[in-house]
Write a protein that holds these residues in place. Structure first.
Motif, PDB file in Angstrom:
ATOM      1  N   PRO A   1       0.916  -1.143   0.017  1.00 46.55           N
ATOM      2  CA  PRO A   1       0.008   0.102   0.008  1.00 46.55           C
ATOM      3  C   PRO A   1       0.927   1.334  -0.091  1.00 46.55           C
ATOM      4  CG  PRO A   1      -0.812  -1.478   1.678  1.00 46.55           C
ATOM      5  CD  PRO A   1       0.614  -2.145   1.020  1.00 46.55           C
ATOM      6  N   ALA A   2       0.656   2.322  -0.900  1.00 46.36           N
ATOM      7  CA  ALA A   2       1.352   3.374  -1.039  1.00 46.36           C
ATOM      8  C   ALA A   2       0.983   4.597  -0.020  1.00 46.36           C
ATOM      9  CB  ALA A   2       1.380   3.779  -2.330  1.00 46.36           C
ATOM     10  N   PRO A   3       1.552   4.851   0.897  1.00 48.81           N
ATOM     11  CA  PRO A   3       0.980   6.095   1.790  1.00 48.81           C
ATOM     12  C   PRO A   3       1.230   7.132   0.886  1.00 48.81           C
ATOM     13  CG  PRO A   3       3.352   5.522   2.146  1.00 48.81           C
ATOM     14  CD  PRO A   3       3.022   4.573   1.229  1.00 48.81           C
ATOM     15  N   ALA A   4       0.223   8.370   1.343  1.00 54.14           N
ATOM     16  CA  ALA A   4       0.247   9.419   0.636  1.00 54.14           C
ATOM     17  C   ALA A   4       1.301  10.079   0.860  1.00 54.14           C
ATOM     18  CB  ALA A   4      -1.017  10.378   1.545  1.00 54.14           C
TER      19      ALA A   4
ATOM     20  N   GLU B   1       4.515  13.254   0.484  1.00 55.32           N
ATOM     21  CA  GLU B   1       4.491  14.459   0.476  1.00 55.32           C
ATOM     22  C   GLU B   1       5.064  15.117  -0.596  1.00 55.32           C
ATOM     23  OE1 GLU B   1       4.257  16.560   3.054  1.00 55.32           O
ATOM     24  OE2 GLU B   1       3.437  15.141   4.468  1.00 55.32           O
TER      25      GLU B   1
ATOM     26  N   ALA C   1       4.670   3.036  -4.493  1.00 52.47           N
ATOM     27  CA  ALA C   1       5.009   4.055  -3.467  1.00 52.47           C
ATOM     28  C   ALA C   1       6.171   5.281  -4.278  1.00 52.47           C
ATOM     29  CB  ALA C   1       5.685   3.724  -2.127  1.00 52.47           C
TER      30      ALA C   1
ATOM     31  N   ARG D   1       4.974   9.279  -5.917  1.00 52.62           N
ATOM     32  CA  ARG D   1       5.773  10.397  -5.644  1.00 52.62           C
ATOM     33  C   ARG D   1       6.503  11.265  -6.567  1.00 52.62           C
ATOM     34  NH1 ARG D   1      10.963  10.355  -2.874  1.00 52.62           N
ATOM     35  NH2 ARG D   1      12.051   8.496  -3.391  1.00 52.62           N
TER      36      ARG D   1
END
Length: 454
Positions: free
Chosen positions: A240-243, A245, A323, A327
């Motif tokens: 799972p890719a975190p949100a 920055e 992930a 980004r």
């Protein structure tokens, strides 16, 4: 799916889990979904001692999938190790050398598995017989695995499916003028050898429509026994890719190995043009290169004055890919202008992420893979100005918003589930046809239909 109705088949796939080479992922993903569609892969693979590994790929396989990493001949491995030790003691000239070289079948007919083929053929027959395999599938290359599959077909009388993945005799490296008599001889030999293998297969699979059409044109006998099944993405293989920055710099990401047809020169020319036209300073833009790079690549970037703009990272596990993709502001893929039958495998990971893509590709079929986002773009690989302009449009959005793009939903038609359903349908047809052929009564010389005379 009732386990009693799941049909076993032998998958000869030298590249397979736990290997992390690009050739392994196609069938790892398919194997994860085929049992629920009625087919159980029994895999014969060939992991060499020095291969990069990710044991998480083995753990991602369902329990129905059996993996026998027994393709390689221990005696041959020992001899190869001895030769490697001798070569390691030979002094080598230092220097950046040349770019990494990919598949070039017209300049090297052999592959790393060819000496292991006799051992693999014996193991494959025993494995298929023990499993009660109803078919044999070869994931090639290495192309020396094809005659191993043919041997199993002849020994056990089961149908054979060749999944060529990339072209062999029609590979784009054979489009230029031959470099000498040896290459001329190989260009004459390869299509003849391949035709024999294709004739022995019950079905042949390519991974693009362009390659399928080219093969049917070269080998018309494939018209009724061939199809294409694209490469694909499996969302469950990504962590799972975190949100993320939003980065301070505009980030262009290129995933994968830099090599002859995805060269530092080509990527560097596009980045250099973007920097010059937009008057960018270090810190304004970053090209994040994730994957193998050579001393040659680093030297080329330095010669173009790009070192301050490039962040080079080593290869990462498949689970971490999402992930990284999420980004970046734009995902870049570049292949040379001669590549018209293949599609860069990274394109499917890019599509899974839902992030914007700029693809330098000559194959118009790529447009179908980019249709899920209106701001995706395919540009001819030799159009440096057009590629820089495509990247500049994403840069303008970053300057306006300071944010990362919102991911689009991944296209389900490019998923592993969809690809596995196509493979299962092919296996179902070839197994049914083989069963019907074995059930058909054999004609005798007394039967008028035996000779076709009345």
């Amino acid at each position: 799916m009732d386990p009693a109705t799941v049909r076993p088949f032998l998958l000869i796939s030298p590249y397979f889990a736990p290997q992390t080479s690009v050739g392994a992922f196609r069938w790892v993903k398919l194997a994860r979904h085929l049992p629920r569609l009625g087919f159980r892969p029994v895999v014969l693979s060939a992991t060499f001692p020095g291969d990069a590994r990710d044991d998480g790929l083995l753990a991602a396989l369902p329990p129905e999938v059996e993996v026998a990493d027994a393709y390689l001949d221990p005696t041959v491995l020992a001899v190869e190790a001895a030769f490697a030790a001798v070569r390691a003691r030979v002094p080598r000239r230092a220097g950046p050398g040349g770019p990494l070289v990919g598949l070039r079948p017209f300049r090297a007919l052999t592959d790393r598995c060819i000496l292991h083929a006799p051992h693999a053929a014996r193991v494959a027959v025993a494995l298929a017989r023990r499993a009660g395999a109803q078919a044999v599938v070869v994931s090639a290359g290495p192309f020396s695995a094809c005659p191993v599959g043919l041997h199993v077909k002849r020994a056990l009388g089961v149908p054979l499916v060749l999944d060529l993945r990339d072209p062999w005799s029609l590979h784009e490296t054979g489009h230029g003028p031959p470099s000498g008599l040896a290459e001329r001889a190989r260009r004459a030999l390869v299509p003849r050898v391949e035709r024999r293998w294709l004739a022995g297969a019950d079905h042949v699979i390519l991974n693009t429509r362009s390659a399928l059409e080219a093969y049917r044109a070269r080998f018309p006998e494939l018209a009724t026994k061939s199809s294409f099944v694209r490469n694909h993405f499996d969302l469950a293989l990504y962590a799972p890719a975190p949100a993320p920055e939003p980065p301070r710099s505009f980030v262009i990401l290129h995933l994968g190995t830099l090599r002859e047809e995805t060269s530092a020169d080509a990527i560097g020319a596009v980045l250099r043009r973007l920097i010059d036209r937009e008057r960018l300073a270090p810190g304004d833009v970053v090209l994040r290169q994730i994957g193998r790079t050579s001393a040659h690549d680093r030297d080329r970037f330095e010669r173009l004055g790009l070192t301050p703009y490039i962040e080079m990272l080593p290869p990462i596990p498949q689970r971490d890919v999402m992930a990284e993709l999420r980004r970046a502001h734009v995902l870049l893929t570049v292949v040379g202008p001669r590549v018209v039958l293949r599609i860069a495998a990274k394109t499917y990971d890019y599509a899974a992420s839902g992030m914007p893509i700029v693809s330098a590709a000559a194959n118009p079929e790529v447009d179908e893979l980019l249709a899920h986002r209106g701001d995706n773009a395919r540009v001819p690989p030799d159009d440096v100005e057009g590629l820089a302009a495509a990247l500049a449009r994403h840069l303008a959005r970053f300057r306006e918003t300071g944010a990362l793009p919102v991911p689009a939903p991944p296209p389900p038609e490019l998923s592993s589930e969809a690809a596995a359903a196509r493979i299962a349908a092919i296996l179902d047809r070839v197994v049914a046809a083989s069963t019907d052929a074995h059930r058909a009564p054999r004609r005798t010389s007394a039967d008028p239909g035996a000779t076709g005379r009345h």
